[in-house]
Enzyme design. Structure first.
Site, PDB file in Angstrom:
ATOM      1  N   THR A  49     -39.136  37.661  86.397  1.00  0.00           N
ATOM      2  CA  THR A  49     -40.046  38.104  87.463  1.00  0.00           C
ATOM      3  C   THR A  49     -40.841  36.916  88.010  1.00  0.00           C
ATOM      4  O   THR A  49     -40.953  35.870  87.359  1.00  0.00           O
ATOM      5  CB  THR A  49     -41.038  39.168  86.954  1.00  0.00           C
ATOM      6  OG1 THR A  49     -41.948  38.540  86.042  1.00  0.00           O
ATOM      7  CG2 THR A  49     -40.338  40.318  86.262  1.00  0.00           C
ATOM      8  N   GLU A  82     -43.997  36.510  88.293  1.00  0.00           N
ATOM      9  CA  GLU A  82     -45.144  36.121  87.459  1.00  0.00           C
ATOM     10  C   GLU A  82     -44.678  35.146  86.374  1.00  0.00           C
ATOM     11  O   GLU A  82     -45.338  34.140  86.089  1.00  0.00           O
ATOM     12  CB  GLU A  82     -45.783  37.359  86.801  1.00  0.00           C
ATOM     13  CG  GLU A  82     -46.546  38.264  87.758  1.00  0.00           C
ATOM     14  CD  GLU A  82     -45.628  39.101  88.655  1.00  0.00           C
ATOM     15  OE1 GLU A  82     -44.449  39.294  88.300  1.00  0.00           O
ATOM     16  OE2 GLU A  82     -46.088  39.553  89.715  1.00  0.00           O
ATOM     17  N   ILE A 101     -24.252  38.888  81.319  1.00  0.00           N
ATOM     18  CA  ILE A 101     -25.243  38.115  80.576  1.00  0.00           C
ATOM     19  C   ILE A 101     -26.200  39.092  79.899  1.00  0.00           C
ATOM     20  O   ILE A 101     -26.946  39.812  80.571  1.00  0.00           O
ATOM     21  CB  ILE A 101     -26.033  37.180  81.528  1.00  0.00           C
ATOM     22  CG1 ILE A 101     -25.075  36.282  82.335  1.00  0.00           C
ATOM     23  CG2 ILE A 101     -27.052  36.351  80.759  1.00  0.00           C
ATOM     24  CD1 ILE A 101     -24.289  35.271  81.537  1.00  0.00           C
ATOM     25  N   GLY A 102     -26.181  39.108  78.576  1.00  0.00           N
ATOM     26  CA  GLY A 102     -26.986  40.076  77.821  1.00  0.00           C
ATOM     27  C   GLY A 102     -28.237  39.460  77.242  1.00  0.00           C
ATOM     28  O   GLY A 102     -28.254  39.021  76.077  1.00  0.00           O
ATOM     29  N   SER A 136     -26.109  43.255  84.335  1.00  0.00           N
ATOM     30  CA  SER A 136     -25.277  43.287  85.545  1.00  0.00           C
ATOM     31  C   SER A 136     -23.810  43.261  85.142  1.00  0.00           C
ATOM     32  O   SER A 136     -23.412  42.420  84.329  1.00  0.00           O
ATOM     33  CB  SER A 136     -25.573  42.091  86.453  1.00  0.00           C
ATOM     34  OG  SER A 136     -26.897  42.143  86.901  1.00  0.00           O
ATOM     35  N   GLU A 162     -28.914  30.288  87.159  1.00  0.00           N
ATOM     36  CA  GLU A 162     -28.997  31.604  87.806  1.00  0.00           C
ATOM     37  C   GLU A 162     -30.089  31.632  88.878  1.00  0.00           C
ATOM     38  O   GLU A 162     -29.976  32.352  89.861  1.00  0.00           O
ATOM     39  CB  GLU A 162     -29.285  32.683  86.739  1.00  0.00           C
ATOM     40  CG  GLU A 162     -29.417  34.072  87.344  1.00  0.00           C
ATOM     41  CD  GLU A 162     -29.582  35.188  86.314  1.00  0.00           C
ATOM     42  OE1 GLU A 162     -29.327  34.956  85.125  1.00  0.00           O
ATOM     43  OE2 GLU A 162     -29.975  36.285  86.735  1.00  0.00           O
TER      44      GLU A 162
HETATM   45  C1  LIG Z   1     -30.785  43.875  89.784  1.00  0.00           C
HETATM   46  C2  LIG Z   1     -31.112  43.404  88.397  1.00  0.00           C
HETATM   47  C3  LIG Z   1     -30.146  42.781  87.649  1.00  0.00           C
HETATM   48  C4  LIG Z   1     -30.422  42.366  86.336  1.00  0.00           C
HETATM   49  N1  LIG Z   1     -29.423  41.782  85.616  1.00  0.00           N
HETATM   50  C5  LIG Z   1     -29.656  41.409  84.340  1.00  0.00           C
HETATM   51  C6  LIG Z   1     -28.602  40.856  83.547  1.00  0.00           C
HETATM   52  O1  LIG Z   1     -27.467  40.709  84.007  1.00  0.00           O
HETATM   53  N2  LIG Z   1     -28.867  40.533  82.268  1.00  0.00           N
HETATM   54  C7  LIG Z   1     -30.104  40.691  81.716  1.00  0.00           C
HETATM   55  O2  LIG Z   1     -30.281  40.346  80.550  1.00  0.00           O
HETATM   56  N3  LIG Z   1     -31.137  41.220  82.431  1.00  0.00           N
HETATM   57  C8  LIG Z   1     -30.927  41.582  83.739  1.00  0.00           C
HETATM   58  N4  LIG Z   1     -31.967  42.127  84.480  1.00  0.00           N
HETATM   59  C9  LIG Z   1     -33.260  42.372  83.839  1.00  0.00           C
HETATM   60  C10 LIG Z   1     -34.362  41.434  84.301  1.00  0.00           C
HETATM   61  O3  LIG Z   1     -34.148  40.130  83.810  1.00  0.00           O
HETATM   62  C11 LIG Z   1     -35.689  42.040  83.789  1.00  0.00           C
HETATM   63  O4  LIG Z   1     -35.891  43.246  84.491  1.00  0.00           O
HETATM   64  C12 LIG Z   1     -36.856  41.110  84.007  1.00  0.00           C
HETATM   65  O5  LIG Z   1     -36.749  39.968  83.208  1.00  0.00           O
HETATM   66  C13 LIG Z   1     -38.212  41.822  83.710  1.00  0.00           C
HETATM   67  O6  LIG Z   1     -38.196  42.432  82.469  1.00  0.00           O
HETATM   68  P1  LIG Z   1     -38.652  43.962  82.332  1.00  0.00           P
HETATM   69  O7  LIG Z   1     -37.851  44.761  83.308  1.00  0.00           O
HETATM   70  O8  LIG Z   1     -38.557  44.322  80.887  1.00  0.00           O
HETATM   71  O9  LIG Z   1     -40.157  44.012  82.825  1.00  0.00           O
HETATM   72  P2  LIG Z   1     -41.435  43.628  81.970  1.00  0.00           P
HETATM   73  O10 LIG Z   1     -41.192  42.373  81.212  1.00  0.00           O
HETATM   74  O11 LIG Z   1     -41.873  44.830  81.218  1.00  0.00           O
HETATM   75  O12 LIG Z   1     -42.483  43.297  83.095  1.00  0.00           O
HETATM   76  C14 LIG Z   1     -43.185  44.315  83.821  1.00  0.00           C
HETATM   77  C15 LIG Z   1     -44.163  43.633  84.748  1.00  0.00           C
HETATM   78  O13 LIG Z   1     -45.160  42.922  83.984  1.00  0.00           O
HETATM   79  C16 LIG Z   1     -45.216  41.557  84.374  1.00  0.00           C
HETATM   80  N5  LIG Z   1     -45.452  40.696  83.211  1.00  0.00           N
HETATM   81  C17 LIG Z   1     -44.836  40.786  82.002  1.00  0.00           C
HETATM   82  N6  LIG Z   1     -45.253  39.802  81.191  1.00  0.00           N
HETATM   83  C18 LIG Z   1     -46.143  39.068  81.893  1.00  0.00           C
HETATM   84  C19 LIG Z   1     -46.908  37.893  81.613  1.00  0.00           C
HETATM   85  N7  LIG Z   1     -46.831  37.267  80.431  1.00  0.00           N
HETATM   86  N8  LIG Z   1     -47.704  37.382  82.591  1.00  0.00           N
HETATM   87  C20 LIG Z   1     -47.778  37.995  83.799  1.00  0.00           C
HETATM   88  N9  LIG Z   1     -47.078  39.119  84.123  1.00  0.00           N
HETATM   89  C21 LIG Z   1     -46.264  39.633  83.197  1.00  0.00           C
HETATM   90  C22 LIG Z   1     -43.854  41.270  84.973  1.00  0.00           C
HETATM   91  O14 LIG Z   1     -43.903  40.183  85.881  1.00  0.00           O
HETATM   92  C23 LIG Z   1     -43.530  42.592  85.670  1.00  0.00           C
HETATM   93  O15 LIG Z   1     -44.135  42.655  86.932  1.00  0.00           O
HETATM   94  C24 LIG Z   1     -31.708  42.558  85.783  1.00  0.00           C
HETATM   95  C25 LIG Z   1     -32.713  43.170  86.555  1.00  0.00           C
HETATM   96  C26 LIG Z   1     -32.426  43.600  87.835  1.00  0.00           C
HETATM   97  C27 LIG Z   1     -33.507  44.273  88.631  1.00  0.00           C
END
Ligand SMILES: Cc1cc2nc3c(=O)[nH]c(=O)nc-3n(C[C@H](O)[C@H](O)[C@H](O)COP(=O)(O)OP(=O)(O)OC[C@H]3O[C@@H](n4cnc5c(N)ncnc54)[C@H](O)[C@@H]3O)c2cc1C
Length: 315
Positions: free
Chosen positions: A300, A302, A70-71, A105, A188
């Site tokens: 996340t 939040e 899933i991208g 993933s 999911e």
């Molecule tokens: C094991 C694993 C598997 C994954 N698999 C996939 C997958 O298959 N496909 C895919 O597309 N993605 C995948 N992801 C990515 C995952 O969906 C993202 O890591 C997640 O959505 C957070 O995005 P980010 O890492 O860019 O963090 P950011 O969005 O940069 O967030 C950083 C921090 O800031 C907080 N934050 C950001 N915006 C706000 C707001 N508006 N209000 C309050 N707090 C906020 C967040 O809660 C977090 O604590 C995977 C991640 C992990 C760890």
């Protein structure tokens, strides 16, 4: 389990699927390879796929022969998913897609990837997005595994360089990618995998023959039972065809918070006693490495709380 027999599936209910998924997770079965296909791609295809896509893809998913990635996430689009920059332009017979995804993933192992991308411009960033199914063997597709601190490479960085996607592989409707992707996230977020990732560790802890751990064990078992009830209710809503996006967000927030806290509770309760118990020590170590990811993947906590709060305000 929930795919109808005409596409090779078992035609069972989402509640029955819940029971089997729970048993697999409780036994620590290796489910990752086909999880996305079975958990979210198949229900999506059944809801918004074309008949041709269903006939072409569902039998392979059912047999465990087709794996999906899933991208959604990109280097600058995680929580703020609507800012995706991967773009597809219209070409003869389909679309040509260019961009980068991250944390995908199984991105380096799947057969196909559902890619959320921009296909049109709009003042509202939630419009003009679409979902295209990219073949991982297509020219211009490249995936580089990302190794985490546990030494494993569960996810990958994906580079799309002018990858051709035929019209037959457009998922749902062009321009409705945001609505579709967020519906898919509901599948999911809601399942038993959101509170049972570390169940094997918990089961070992619960089975210890030592009354010193009784208070912690009682609390953990009670919370687990409440989470199961919550997740079960979401499965029942899915079965009834009701919207369960906010319920799924709440279930994932509560479930993954529990998973993380339970690892810490077990660690503290065992203290140095863990040295006498090699299997528990191994499980605890693996859970400690995995725990930080629980509250990130699938959105996340939040962000999930924002979704839940909006639903409460709206209702
Ligand atoms: C094991 C694993 C598997 C994954 N698999 C996939 C997958 O298959 N496909 C895919 O597309 N993605 C995948 N992801 C990515 C995952 O969906 C993202 O890591 C997640 O959505 C957070 O995005 P980010 O890492 O860019 O963090 P950011 O969005 O940069 O967030 C950083 C921090 O800031 C907080 N934050 C950001 N915006 C706000 C707001 N508006 N209000 C309050 N707090 C906020 C967040 O809660 C977090 O604590 C995977 C991640 C992990 C760890």
């Amino acid at each position: 389990m929930t795919v109808p027999p005409e596409y090779g599936g078992a035609g069972r209910s989402h509640v029955e699927r819940f029971v089997v998924a729970e048993e697999l997770l409780a036994a620590g079965a290796p489910v990752l390879a086909h999880w996305a296909a079975e958990r979210q791609v198949a229900p999506m295809l059944l809801r918004i796929g074309t008949e041709e896509q269903r006939r072409r893809l569902l039998p392979g998913i059912v047999r465990g022969e087709l794996a999906f990635a899933i991208g959604l996430s990109e280097p600058d689009a995680g929580s703020d998913l609507a800012s995706v920059r991967t773009r597809a332009i219209r070409v003869d017979g389909g679309w040509e897609i260019t961009g980068q995804k991250v944390w995908t993933s199984a991105g380096d192992r799947a057969d196909h990837m559902f890619v959320l991308c921009r296909t049109g411009e709009s003042a509202d960033r939630h419009h003009g997005l679409s979902q295209l199914m990219v073949s991982t063997s297509a020219e211009g597709f490249r995936a580089r595994p990302i190794v985490t601190m546990s030494g494993e490479a569960e996810f990958a960085e994906v580079f799309l360089d002018g990858v051709f996607v035929p019209d037959a592989d457009v998922i749902g409707e062009i321009g409705r990618g945001w609505q579709q992707a967020t519906q898919e996230l509901g599948w999911e977020r809601s399942g038993p995998d959101r509170y049972l990732s570390t169940f094997v560790l918990l089961a070992h802890f619960l089975a210890l023959d030592d009354p010193a751990y009784d208070a912690d064990r009682g609390r953990l078992a009670a919370r687990l039972s409440a989470l199961r009830e919550l997740s079960w209710q979401v499965a029942e809503k899915g079965q009834a065809g009701l919207d369960f996006g906010a319920d799924a967000a709440l279930a994932k927030d509560a479930g993954t918070t529990f998973e993380q806290e339970s690892v810490e509770i077990v660690r503290r309760a065992l203290g140095s006693d863990v040295r006498r118990r090699p299997e528990l020590r191994r499980l605890l170590r693996a859970a400690q490495f995995a725990a930080p990811t629980f509250t990130l993947r699938g959105g996340t906590n939040e962000i999930l709380r924002t979704i839940t709060a909006r639903q409460l305000v709206a209702s």
